[in-house]
Design an enzyme around this catalytic site. Sequence first.
Site, mmCIF file in Angstrom:
data_model
loop_
_atom_site.group_PDB
_atom_site.id
_atom_site.type_symbol
_atom_site.label_atom_id
_atom_site.label_comp_id
_atom_site.label_asym_id
_atom_site.label_seq_id
_atom_site.Cartn_x
_atom_site.Cartn_y
_atom_site.Cartn_z
ATOM 1 N N PRO A 61 -2.756 27.258 0.666
ATOM 2 C CA PRO A 61 -1.805 26.274 2.122
ATOM 3 C C PRO A 61 -2.889 25.280 1.240
ATOM 4 C CG PRO A 61 -4.123 27.512 2.659
ATOM 5 C CD PRO A 61 -3.382 28.326 1.950
ATOM 6 N N GLU A 62 -2.513 24.058 1.684
ATOM 7 C CA GLU A 62 -2.627 22.948 1.147
ATOM 8 C C GLU A 62 -4.328 22.140 2.130
ATOM 9 O OE1 GLU A 62 -2.638 21.673 -1.653
ATOM 10 O OE2 GLU A 62 -0.848 22.691 -2.478
ATOM 11 N N LYS B 94 -10.221 23.895 3.280
ATOM 12 C CA LYS B 94 -9.457 25.210 3.964
ATOM 13 C C LYS B 94 -9.710 26.078 5.018
ATOM 14 C CE LYS B 94 -7.119 25.122 -0.526
ATOM 15 N NZ LYS B 94 -6.147 25.735 -1.130
ATOM 16 N N ARG C 274 -2.555 30.701 -11.841
ATOM 17 C CA ARG C 274 -1.579 29.934 -11.056
ATOM 18 C C ARG C 274 -0.758 29.656 -12.086
ATOM 19 N NH1 ARG C 274 -4.021 27.922 -6.191
ATOM 20 N NH2 ARG C 274 -6.249 29.111 -6.450
#
Length: 288
Positions: free
Chosen positions: A2-3, A51, A250
């Site tokens: 998630p951002e 986060k 990533r």
Amino acid sequence: MPEGDSVYRAAARLHDTLAGQVLTSADLRVPAHATAALAGRRVLEVAPRGKHLLTRLEGGLTLHTHLRMDGRWEVYRPGERWGGGPAWQIRAVLGTDRGTAVGYRLPVVELLRTADEQRAVGHLGPDLLGPDWDPVEAVRRLRAHPGRPVAEALLDQRNLAGIGNVYAAELCYLAGVTPWTEVGQLPFPDRLVELARELLDANRLRPGHITTGDTRRGHQHWVYGRAGRPCPRCGTLVRTARQGTPPQDRVAYWCPYCQRGPAPAGSAGSPFRSARPGPGGAGRPPVR
Ligand SMILES: [Zn+2]
């Protein structure tokens, strides 16, 4: 992953439902805390930190959770059917008269003393959406490792907290550098950090992590998720490659025309494959 803006919204939703309410039921379905008796305690607040989510309870306790890849908190009104996933994926349930918060697939569910929160989040750099946001400190931390690839440095929550893969890709694009460009080669790191804050702040109340200003589906990002599609600015096909060392690797996205700097071998055809940005970004506006 998630951002930070998604976590910010999740915290706001949880806070609206839980804050000020007494827990009528509480169930932490993780071995370490399965027997914790939290019912009867009032929820003081739910605060995001990077986060991480911190649910602070009466009596000096904090429930620390993290969403990582696909965890999420859902909020249900009394009587509403729970639909966030099968029951075995539920890790936490916090019930109040106003509604029930259900945490699905949470990889981190940890109960700690509020006084010990630093143990859970003390390693984080300045929080892009936090009240104590400190751009100077964020730049200082980034610059402390000038040889690191910029995308990896932006994703490292110890430098600044809140950036996930979407913003890492988009910030490199907006800075005009490839994700493999070393931090020390960034022409204007302070402007990049400022832009990160602007983007997350603009998106903290809406979904989509929009970086182009265009909310239409398929137009929300410059390069992220656009592999093989034309760059919206120059029309060159957006490239993609793995970046980082597994399991921390990533997918990186970049436009080989708009972004200067190193890129991995095998991404042949990039005119700037081994080029480094010159002083001042070689005449290209570095950050827009
Ligand atoms: Zn381009």
